[in-house]
Design an enzyme around this catalytic site. Structure first.
Site, PDB file in Angstrom:
ATOM      1  N   ASP A 153      -2.331  -1.111 -13.262  1.00  0.00           N
ATOM      2  CA  ASP A 153      -2.351  -1.277 -11.815  1.00  0.00           C
ATOM      3  C   ASP A 153      -1.154  -2.137 -11.426  1.00  0.00           C
ATOM      4  O   ASP A 153      -0.392  -2.597 -12.275  1.00  0.00           O
ATOM      5  CB  ASP A 153      -3.672  -1.913 -11.378  1.00  0.00           C
ATOM      6  CG  ASP A 153      -4.070  -1.516  -9.963  1.00  0.00           C
ATOM      7  OD1 ASP A 153      -3.177  -1.138  -9.185  1.00  0.00           O
ATOM      8  OD2 ASP A 153      -5.262  -1.602  -9.632  1.00  0.00           O
ATOM      9  N   GLU A 161      -7.650  -3.621   0.038  1.00  0.00           N
ATOM     10  CA  GLU A 161      -7.988  -4.743  -0.831  1.00  0.00           C
ATOM     11  C   GLU A 161      -7.329  -6.041  -0.383  1.00  0.00           C
ATOM     12  O   GLU A 161      -6.344  -6.041   0.330  1.00  0.00           O
ATOM     13  CB  GLU A 161      -7.624  -4.459  -2.291  1.00  0.00           C
ATOM     14  CG  GLU A 161      -6.155  -4.269  -2.564  1.00  0.00           C
ATOM     15  CD  GLU A 161      -5.777  -2.826  -2.734  1.00  0.00           C
ATOM     16  OE1 GLU A 161      -5.031  -2.525  -3.681  1.00  0.00           O
ATOM     17  OE2 GLU A 161      -6.227  -1.993  -1.934  1.00  0.00           O
TER      18      GLU A 161
END
Length: 824
Positions: A327, A528
């Protein structure tokens, strides 16, 4: 979700294998807690239908044998397009590029589809350009196409996963995956970072809407279908034209972090396996070609560096043949690593770094050095490269040619095609959950006069949520969704078709009393970090939506609430103030799907009945942050699986509106509504003088007058940790108004216990109306500030006379548009 440094200021926003047997993974690595060591022999063996093809393996082996170590290391690195140019790939033969949430061609998030394809052609051409006789390995492009090809203007956007979970329709999920792949492929892009198979257990997490359900069985029923939709079905249309590579994420336990992004999932191995791994049990047998390890930790150990899971379980026990992709700079959080140097992650089983920032060449150089000196063993290097090459061969990368030459590429009429919109409309109506229908207010009778109110009624961006053109879903208008329809527009069409009329009044005002009011309201878009919240109370600091519902109720107008949200929230007061209440979640660009269910046609029946059933439990109390059917003491307001239909005649009794005292407010706010957060204080030095002034309320802002050189700072009582926020591309955001132009240089800074870093702001400090400046936290981190020990998150300095007002200082996502590390 990338920000590009060094871009000029625009408007008011600053842009600113060869591995040991599984049994050996039960041996505790040095420094790793025993609770984070998985035991692969306790995990099931998966029926992996994707087997090694001898022809593919022979081709991969032939390519690998001719590659230099420099070529091999290049394949391990993926760089964001905001940090690299096509020209760079003529020298550095990297494996992949990506566009983060904020990255786009020409730094324009609203760039037309043709520009995306043009840029991929340029990167591809550079990647295959070589004259040294070594193998040509084309680059692949990854993107977050999480609810449609959501970065592309004009694409079909489907409900977010939480709404899809409410549908309980795996067959439709496969169709959605196929449409997403087809529209993604139209731009030439060949890899989607989807699906997310998190099993969210604490709904305060800002990524809850990316989860199909709190129930692992629902997640498992969808994951494999979505992979087949994206990639095609093994033995049939697998990786044929119009399909793209999928990436199952985030491995493993991302939904168990206690509501904190990139947090720590503290559960037993049994819970990790039986709850959080459910999606992989169907996605991997369906042939998923890549897996993305999570930012988060398991019992204190970062997943990106957990060898017992990445290698022991995923690759050896389960027999996963594809590759793992990190990620966003997540490898830098592994113990002993930085963003530019992380052999431990590769040795643990990470195959490709995902990197953003100005120092990707350092990552390449350090990884090359470690491959040469044996820090990364040759067998591990070859295993990682072999996996990447295998996926590229299976996906047809070597044979497909330039992105623009591929069969689906350039067919931009696929974006928002009528057939695709029909599927999205079906998904929107199937995802609606009816929680209350007292007095059978719904469906709205044909011929009715309908008042449509609320801030979400005519806002396609709000109904679509985060990851909708922009990363956070902010800074967009209806014009940015040329193939979409707002909820208001859908109701208007349906009402007229039924012989009635609809009137839009966001504030609920009317001259003639309507037969019914439909009020559309809810959460504003987020992704997020910014979506994490301290409690589940809906809008604790702004009760205007509730006031609107109460006003209509007091006037005797039957009222339907359509609630837009990325998670279940405590809305007892709003439920009490409405006659009917619909949980619409985030339905995407097809607002007509809501009208299909709410508005009856001339025959007295709507196009469709309510179909959706809650995929998450709905809280009875504001403090029920963890509310899952499998937990002891389960006591929801509405249990998972709840959802009325028109055949039900249930009456919901008045609900308790009292709430315990719990921490509330914006956890990312440093100065808001006239107050500093967390025991911090405002400190003025030198020629700076601070007084109070008004913006939205009495003395809710500061007036800083510089009579000469000086500074004003927010000083924390104890150092704060902004590491995750820095890595997550968030910015330090200042809401300000200049009342007297600066006579000297103005800088914005941040300090830790030993160092201060500043960026210039002089060029943005123009007298005028209220404005916003956003400086990426990375600007301070890259200049030496220890982001885990920030003592002064905000330091504004001026070299001479200057006056400005400050209404807010916060850490958050930058407004849409270019951002940079300051402007002179």
């Amino acid at each position: 979700m990338s920000v590009k440094f060094g871009t000029p200021c625009a408007a008011i926003a600053l842009a600113i294998s060869g591995t040991p047997a599984a049994a050996q993974h039960q041996t505790q690595p040095k420094g790793q807690p025993a609770a984070s060591i998985a035991h692969p022999d306790q995990w099931p063996v998966l029926p992996m239908a994707l087997k090694r093809d001898p022809k593919v393996e022979a081709r991969v082996a032939a390519i690998l044998a001719k590659m230099s170590i420099e070529d091999k290391v290049g394949q391990l690195i993926q760089v964001d397009i905001a940090s690299i140019t096509p020209k760079d790939l003529e020298t550095y033969k990297l494996g992949s590029i990506l566009n983060g949430g904020n990255s786009a061609p020409n730094n324009d998030e609203f760039a037309p589809a043709a520009e995306w394809l043009k840029l991929f052609d340029a990167f591809y051409d550079a990647s295959v350009k070589r004259s040294d006789g070594r193998p040509v390995v084309p680059v692949i492009w990854g993107t977050d196409a999480v609810h449609g090809a959501n970065n592309i203007v004009g694409a079909t956007l489907f409900p977010h996963n939480i709404g899809l979970g409410a549908m309980r329709d795996p067959a439709l999920i496969k169709k959605i995956g196929a449409v997403t792949a087809l529209e993604t492929a139209a731009t030439g892009i060949d890899w989607s970072f989807a699906p997310t198979v998190a099993v969210v257990q604490d709904d305060r997490w800002g990524r809850t809407y990316e989860s199909y359900s709190e129930d692992p069985a629902i997640v498992a029923s969808y994951a494999g279908q979505m992979v087949e939709g994206i990639q095609g079905t093994l033995g049939q249309d697998f990786m044929k034209s119009g399909h793209v590579i999928s990436s199952v994420k985030h491995f493993l336990g991302d939904g168990g972090t206690g509501g904190h992004d990139q947090g720590d999932t503290r559960v037993s191995e049994t819970v990790l396996r039986d709850v959080h791994a459910a999606g992989y049990m169907s996605a991997l047998p369906a042939g998923a070609l890549t897996v993305m390890p999570s930012f988060s930790s398991w019992n204190g150990e970062k997943m990106t560096g957990n060898k017992s899971l990445l290698t022991g379980v995923l690759k050896e026990r389960w027999g996963f043949q594809g590759f793992t992709i990190g990620d966003w700079n997540a490898h830098g959080q592994v113990t002993g690593c930085t963003n530019e140097d992380c052999a431990p992650a590769i040795n643990a089983g990470l195959d490709m770094f995902m990197y953003s920032g100005p120092k990707w060449e350092e990552l390449y150089a350090n990884t090359l050095r470690e491959a040469k000196d044996g820090t990364i063993p040759a067998a591990r290097l070859d295993d990682a490269v072999r996996r990447i090459l295998r996926v590229k061969v299976i996906a047809g990368t070597f044979d497909a040619g330039r992105p623009s030459s591929r069969p689906t590429s350039g067919k931009f009429d696929l974006l928002g095609a009528p057939a695709h919109r029909a599927i999205a409309r079906q998904a929107a109506r199937e995802s609606l959950v009816l929680l209350k229908n007292n007095g059978s207010v719904l469906p709205v009778k044909p011929g009715a006069s309908i008042l449509v109110a609320g801030r979400g009624a005519d806002d396609i961006g709000q109904q679509s949520g985060g990851w909708s053109i922009t990363w956070q879903g902010t800074g967009v208008t209806n014009a940015n969704f040329p193939n979409g329809q707002s909820i208001w527009s859908g109701i208007d069409q349906a009402a007229r078709a039924a012989g009635g009329k609809a009137t839009l009044a966001v504030d609920g005002a009317y001259s003639a009393r309507p037969d019914v009011a439909i009020v559309v309201f809810g959460e504003t878009p987020y992704a997020e970090f910014t979506g994490d919240r301290p409690t589940l109370e809906y809008s604790p600091d702004d009760k205007s939506d509730l006031a609107l519902l109460k006003k209509l109720k007091a006037a005797g107008v039957p009222t339907v609430a359509v609630f837009l949200s990325g998670r279940p929230l405590w809305v007892n007061p709003e439920l009490n103030a409405a006659d009917a209440f619909v949980a619409a979640f985030l339905p995407g660009t097809e607002g007509g799907g809501i009208a299909d269910v709410l508005i009856a046609g001339k025959g007295g029946r709507p196009v469709a009945d309510f179909h959706g059933k809650l995929s998450f439990s709905w809280p009875k109390r504001v403090d029920q942050n963890v509310l899952n059917k499998r937990d002891p003491g389960y006591d929801p307001l509405f249990p998972i699986g709840y959802g009325l239909t028109y055949a039900d005649r249930t009456t919901l009794a008045p609900l308790d509106e009292t709430k315990p005292k719990v921490a509330a407010g914006d956890q990312n706010a440093l100065f808001v509504r006239g107050r500093v957060a967390g025991g911090a204080r405002i400190n003025a030095n030198g020629g700076a003088v601070v007084a109070r002034t008004d913006r939205r309320g009495q003395e809710d802002s500061l007036r800083v007058t510089f009579k000469g050189p000086g500074s004003v700072a927010i000083e924390q009582a104890m150092p704060i940790d902004l590491t995750r926020e820095s890595n997550g591309q968030l910015s330090l955001i200042l809401d300000y108004r200049v009342t007297a132009a600066p006579a000297g240089e103005v800088t914005l800074g941040m300090a830790d216990t030993a160092r201060t870093a500043t960026v210039p702001l002089t060029g943005a400090m123009k007298p005028g109306d209220w404005a916003t400046a956003a400086v990426p936290l990375r600007c301070f981190a890259d200049n030496g500030v220890a982001m885990g020990k920030v003592t002064q998150p905000f330091v504004l300095s001026s070299g001479d006379a200057f006056v400005l007002d400050i209404s807010g200082v916060r850490v958050g996502s930058a407004p849409a548009g270019p951002v940079s590390c300051g402007t002179r």
